[in-house]
Design an enzyme around this catalytic site. Structure first.
Site, PDB file in Angstrom:
ATOM      1  N   ASP A 197     -56.844 -45.168  26.174  1.00  0.00           N
ATOM      2  CA  ASP A 197     -55.851 -46.237  26.028  1.00  0.00           C
ATOM      3  C   ASP A 197     -54.416 -45.729  26.131  1.00  0.00           C
ATOM      4  O   ASP A 197     -53.465 -46.477  25.903  1.00  0.00           O
ATOM      5  CB  ASP A 197     -56.046 -46.977  24.701  1.00  0.00           C
ATOM      6  CG  ASP A 197     -55.801 -46.092  23.484  1.00  0.00           C
ATOM      7  OD1 ASP A 197     -55.445 -44.908  23.665  1.00  0.00           O
ATOM      8  OD2 ASP A 197     -55.959 -46.579  22.347  1.00  0.00           O
ATOM      9  N   GLY A 228     -17.664   2.627   1.756  1.00  0.00           N
ATOM     10  CA  GLY A 228     -17.854   4.068   1.880  1.00  0.00           C
ATOM     11  C   GLY A 228     -19.280   4.554   1.823  1.00  0.00           C
ATOM     12  O   GLY A 228     -19.523   5.763   1.733  1.00  0.00           O
ATOM     13  N   ASP A 264     -22.752   5.901   3.140  1.00  0.00           N
ATOM     14  CA  ASP A 264     -22.945   6.784   4.289  1.00  0.00           C
ATOM     15  C   ASP A 264     -24.371   7.314   4.336  1.00  0.00           C
ATOM     16  O   ASP A 264     -25.176   7.090   3.425  1.00  0.00           O
ATOM     17  CB  ASP A 264     -21.936   7.937   4.271  1.00  0.00           C
ATOM     18  CG  ASP A 264     -21.909   8.700   2.951  1.00  0.00           C
ATOM     19  OD1 ASP A 264     -22.929   8.700   2.228  1.00  0.00           O
ATOM     20  OD2 ASP A 264     -20.873   9.317   2.636  1.00  0.00           O
ATOM     21  N   HIS A 271     -24.670  -7.739  22.932  1.00  0.00           N
ATOM     22  CA  HIS A 271     -23.209  -7.773  22.968  1.00  0.00           C
ATOM     23  C   HIS A 271     -22.656  -6.491  22.360  1.00  0.00           C
ATOM     24  O   HIS A 271     -23.369  -5.767  21.659  1.00  0.00           O
ATOM     25  CB  HIS A 271     -22.659  -8.998  22.220  1.00  0.00           C
ATOM     26  CG  HIS A 271     -23.189  -9.119  20.825  1.00  0.00           C
ATOM     27  ND1 HIS A 271     -24.281  -9.894  20.514  1.00  0.00           N
ATOM     28  CD2 HIS A 271     -22.799  -8.549  19.648  1.00  0.00           C
ATOM     29  CE1 HIS A 271     -24.532  -9.819  19.220  1.00  0.00           C
ATOM     30  NE2 HIS A 271     -23.658  -9.004  18.672  1.00  0.00           N
ATOM     31  N   ARG A 283     -35.496  -2.434  15.662  1.00  0.00           N
ATOM     32  CA  ARG A 283     -35.354  -3.856  15.366  1.00  0.00           C
ATOM     33  C   ARG A 283     -34.254  -4.344  16.297  1.00  0.00           C
ATOM     34  O   ARG A 283     -33.197  -3.718  16.414  1.00  0.00           O
ATOM     35  CB  ARG A 283     -34.963  -4.056  13.902  1.00  0.00           C
ATOM     36  CG  ARG A 283     -34.697  -5.526  13.521  1.00  0.00           C
ATOM     37  CD  ARG A 283     -33.235  -5.886  13.633  1.00  0.00           C
ATOM     38  NE  ARG A 283     -32.919  -7.191  13.060  1.00  0.00           N
ATOM     39  CZ  ARG A 283     -31.741  -7.785  13.168  1.00  0.00           C
ATOM     40  NH1 ARG A 283     -30.760  -7.205  13.851  1.00  0.00           N
ATOM     41  NH2 ARG A 283     -31.524  -8.950  12.608  1.00  0.00           N
ATOM     42  N   ASP A 285     -31.492  -7.096  17.595  1.00  0.00           N
ATOM     43  CA  ASP A 285     -30.627  -8.168  17.105  1.00  0.00           C
ATOM     44  C   ASP A 285     -30.608  -9.349  18.076  1.00  0.00           C
ATOM     45  O   ASP A 285     -30.765  -9.175  19.286  1.00  0.00           O
ATOM     46  CB  ASP A 285     -29.211  -7.605  16.931  1.00  0.00           C
ATOM     47  CG  ASP A 285     -28.255  -8.582  16.299  1.00  0.00           C
ATOM     48  OD1 ASP A 285     -28.578  -9.114  15.221  1.00  0.00           O
ATOM     49  OD2 ASP A 285     -27.173  -8.816  16.877  1.00  0.00           O
ATOM     50  N   GLU A 304     -35.639 -10.020  15.977  1.00  0.00           N
ATOM     51  CA  GLU A 304     -34.995 -11.002  15.104  1.00  0.00           C
ATOM     52  C   GLU A 304     -35.144 -12.373  15.755  1.00  0.00           C
ATOM     53  O   GLU A 304     -34.482 -12.679  16.744  1.00  0.00           O
ATOM     54  CB  GLU A 304     -33.517 -10.695  14.898  1.00  0.00           C
ATOM     55  CG  GLU A 304     -32.874 -11.696  13.935  1.00  0.00           C
ATOM     56  CD  GLU A 304     -31.368 -11.779  14.024  1.00  0.00           C
ATOM     57  OE1 GLU A 304     -30.756 -12.318  13.085  1.00  0.00           O
ATOM     58  OE2 GLU A 304     -30.792 -11.332  15.026  1.00  0.00           O
ATOM     59  N   HIS A 362     -29.646  -9.206   5.140  1.00  0.00           N
ATOM     60  CA  HIS A 362     -28.181  -9.189   5.180  1.00  0.00           C
ATOM     61  C   HIS A 362     -27.603 -10.510   5.680  1.00  0.00           C
ATOM     62  O   HIS A 362     -26.394 -10.726   5.577  1.00  0.00           O
ATOM     63  CB  HIS A 362     -27.711  -8.043   6.081  1.00  0.00           C
ATOM     64  CG  HIS A 362     -28.081  -8.208   7.520  1.00  0.00           C
ATOM     65  ND1 HIS A 362     -29.387  -8.145   7.962  1.00  0.00           N
ATOM     66  CD2 HIS A 362     -27.329  -8.461   8.624  1.00  0.00           C
ATOM     67  CE1 HIS A 362     -29.415  -8.329   9.265  1.00  0.00           C
ATOM     68  NE2 HIS A 362     -28.195  -8.527   9.685  1.00  0.00           N
ATOM     69  N   ASP A 363     -28.446 -11.382   6.236  1.00  0.00           N
ATOM     70  CA  ASP A 363     -27.981 -12.666   6.763  1.00  0.00           C
ATOM     71  C   ASP A 363     -28.288 -13.840   5.837  1.00  0.00           C
ATOM     72  O   ASP A 363     -28.123 -14.997   6.234  1.00  0.00           O
ATOM     73  CB  ASP A 363     -28.637 -12.927   8.128  1.00  0.00           C
ATOM     74  CG  ASP A 363     -28.019 -12.092   9.239  1.00  0.00           C
ATOM     75  OD1 ASP A 363     -26.799 -11.845   9.182  1.00  0.00           O
ATOM     76  OD2 ASP A 363     -28.746 -11.680  10.154  1.00  0.00           O
ATOM     77  N   ARG A 402     -23.749  -8.855   0.360  1.00  0.00           N
ATOM     78  CA  ARG A 402     -23.615  -7.480   0.837  1.00  0.00           C
ATOM     79  C   ARG A 402     -22.809  -6.640  -0.147  1.00  0.00           C
ATOM     80  O   ARG A 402     -21.961  -5.842   0.233  1.00  0.00           O
ATOM     81  CB  ARG A 402     -22.972  -7.473   2.222  1.00  0.00           C
ATOM     82  CG  ARG A 402     -23.792  -8.239   3.261  1.00  0.00           C
ATOM     83  CD  ARG A 402     -23.081  -8.339   4.600  1.00  0.00           C
ATOM     84  NE  ARG A 402     -23.870  -9.138   5.550  1.00  0.00           N
ATOM     85  CZ  ARG A 402     -23.479  -9.420   6.791  1.00  0.00           C
ATOM     86  NH1 ARG A 402     -22.316  -8.967   7.244  1.00  0.00           N
ATOM     87  NH2 ARG A 402     -24.237 -10.143   7.585  1.00  0.00           N
TER      88      ARG A 402
END
Length: 619
Positions: free
Chosen positions: A110, A203, A205, A278, A351, A353, A382, A447-448, A502
């Protein structure tokens, strides 16, 4: 009596009893799968298939499985107002010979169309209570192209390098210089700048990470995932100046080599972040492209009006996008390219981006090149959406699994019922080829995102979410400091911002109770064959707030129970007469042992708690 599993019954209930078709799980290439559909007698359904890798469709007619009246039943059907006699229709189909994603729907005589009714999960923010209809899918994967074996036992720790640890607080390496803005050098416990400008540095590292390897080993981590470490003008470093250089604020190549070596001696690998879409406006590559059209770098970028205007990622002009010309491919994954160069240091993989901003074909070429040179490299995308097509064996091994995060946080935060949670997790499992399902980077935060303590509002709910995360198949990922109680986020105009998550790791100010829980849970997971490698099935759903899964590997069986409600819940769970009787202790040590007898397990799960109950092992 129904033969439906606990999950199937819950999924049907969520859809008001109407679930005429359940698609097959992800299946290897060139195999046959069996489709079944409940549809009205006389509707003569056809399945319309589309291979997403080709602009091509085909039709398959379904047949009635049996003329036996026992195959017919009366049940309300969504497309009709009256009750109709429903038949069981079927078809066997051959899957394509190459990895792909098949999408399909059914068309009745139908003209009615039957599609899948799914919960919408959200992208950069979660969605709850929203449903949509779209085509069914089958992930068709290559079983010979699977994640490295070592990934199945991984527990991942994500480090934002500027904020985890610094080796010498008195020796702050000056750097940065974010696009003409004055650089800020913050005290370790200061709040990050808001709105973010990428110019405030703390700072942290690589040598600081080396000095904290005892901590990471004690926590139970065996894979560190770093956000970008290459030369950049910003604190996040997602805009590289030079992909061949370690950012001097973080250290040197010698520091990276030492970190990989000494971490490796402890069984800890290092995963890097590749930003291949980028770079920085101030990069050596873009500056050369602006200087002359005859520069070999001119072809790397898409200029709208050279040299003044260009295409930037998401319109951000400080991050000019790279184009997929052969020279860019050669630079990133050629024989002497960036990807292979840093893998030669002994790193564990990449990983990648903003993966969706690069074409699938580019990633297929990337995987072939990397796998040829480094067969054990772990490749993680990602992609915040349904990324099934990335896991079929020709591009990635895993994704940062935000679909999983939204589901678990929704349950722990009482925004999803246990039935809704299970429906999401089972859909995710069905979507994902089993090898990648065991390798998925199952995060709760990153971190996002906001800090999970800020989202859930209490450390007990963080424990509940983490207990489910660590009991589930995959490679669980802890974002640095979540285990220590970072989560004091300042609302801005009623909305929180990821930059506030962060903050510097609170050395000496950790939430000890939360940290002790993470240490115990992670190390317990790693010592359990069932929790590390076992298959999973749902054994308990109580929509007042109760959820339970079984993990089993050989004779090692663990039943993990969770209660998101404010009240204790009683559970009576059938586990089969072959399951061991007796007391099952809680591996987390938080709840009393539960008792199994005659194939049934009886438990009281306290409010807001979780327990991992292990079957008595044979003598």
């Amino acid at each position: 009596m129904s033969n439906e599993t606990t999950s199937q019954a819950a999924s049907r209930h969520l859809r008001n009893g109407n679930m005429p078709h359940v698609p097959p799980p992800a299946t290897p290439i060139s195999t046959w799968v069996h489709l079944e559909l409940d549809a009205p007698e006389g509707s003569h359904p056809e399945a319309i298939f589309k291979d997403i890798r080709r602009d091509d469709t085909w039709r398959v007619a379904l047949s009635i499985q049996s003329e036996d009246e026992s195959q017919f039943k009366t049940r309300p059907v969504k497309l009709h107002n009256s009750k109709l006699k429903i038949a069981k229709w079927f078809a066997d189909i051959l899957l394509p010979q190459e990895p792909t994603l098949l999408r399909y729907h059914f068309v009745l005589r139908d003209g009615s169309i039957l599609q899948e009714n799914r919960q919408m999960e959200g992208t950069d923010e979660p969605l709850y209570g929203v449903w949509e209809e779209h085509d069914f899918q089958i992930a068709v994967y290559d079983p010979t192209s699977i994640p490295p074996d070592w990934v199945a036992g991984a527990v991942v720790y994500q480090i934002f390098p500027d904020r985890f640890a610094r080796a010498n607080p008195k020796k702050f390496v000056r750097g940065g210089g974010a696009y003409g803005r004055e650089t800020i050098y913050n005290d370790w416990y200061a709040k990050p700048e808001h709105p973010p400008k990428g110019r405030d540095f703390y700072g942290g590292d690589l040598r600081g990470v080396i000095e904290k390897l005892d901590y990471l080993e004690e926590l139970g981590i065996n894979l560190i995932y770093f956000t970008p470490i290459f030369a950049s003008p910003t604190n996040h470093r997602y805009d590289a100046l030079d992909y061949t250089q370690i950012d001097p604020t973080l250290g040197t190549e010698a520091d990276l080599k030492e970190l990989i070596e000494v971490a490796g001696a402890r069984g800890i690998r290092v995963l890097l972040d590749g930003v291949f879409n980028h770079c920085s406006r101030d990069s050596i590559y873009f500056k050369a492209a602006q200087s002359s059209k005859e520069s070999p770098y001119y072809r790397w970028f898409n200029f709208i009006k050279w040299p003044e205007t260009w295409v930037g990622w998401m319109g951000v002009k400080t991050m000019p996008e790279l184009v997929e010309c052969p020279e860019v491919e050669e630079f990133f994954f050629g024989k002497n390219g960036i990807a292979r160069h840093w893998l030669s240091y002994g790193t564990a993989g990449w990983r990648t981006d903003v993966t969706p901003w690069i074409t699938d074909e580019w990633w297929r070429r990337f995987r072939r090149a990397i796998r040829k040179a480094y067969p054990d490299a772990y490749l993680v995308a990602e992609d915040w959406t349904n990324s099934s097509r990335r896991l079929v064996g020709d591009t990635f091994d895993a994704t940062m699994n935000y679909r999983f995060a939204y589901s678990v946080l929704g349950f722990a935060g009482q925004k999803l019922t246990p039935s809704e949670l299970d429906d999401r997790l089972e859909t995710l499992r069905r979507d994902t080829p089993f090898p990648s399902f065991m390798a998925q980077m199952n995060l709760l935060g990153s971190h996002d995102t906001e800090r999970i303590l800020s989202i859930l509002g209490s450390k007990e709910r963080v424990k509940l979410a983490a207990a489910l995360q660590l009991a589930y198949p995959g490679a669980p990922m802890v974002y640095y400091g979540d285990e220590a109680g970072i989560g004091d986020i300042i609302p801005v105009e009623g909305k929180r911002h990821a930059e506030d998550s962060r903050s510097g790791y609170p050395w000496g100010q950790e939430n000890k109770d939360l940290l002790d829980f993470y240490k115990q849970a992670i190390n317990t997971r790693r010592s359990s064959q069932a929790l590390t490698y076992g298959e999973v099935s749902t054994v308990w759903i109580d929509d007042r707030g109760g959820y339970g899964i079984m993990r089993h590997h050989g004779e090692d069986i663990v039943i993990a129970l969770f209660n998101s409600s404010p009240e204790p819940l009683e559970a009576s769970i059938p586990i089969g007469e072959s399951a061991p009787s007796g007391d099952w202790p809680d591996l987390l040590g938080r709840l009393p042992a539960i008792h199994a007898e005659g194939g049934t397990l009886q438990a009281t799960v306290q409010a807001g708690s979780a327990g991992w109950f292990q079957a008595p092992l044979p003598d």
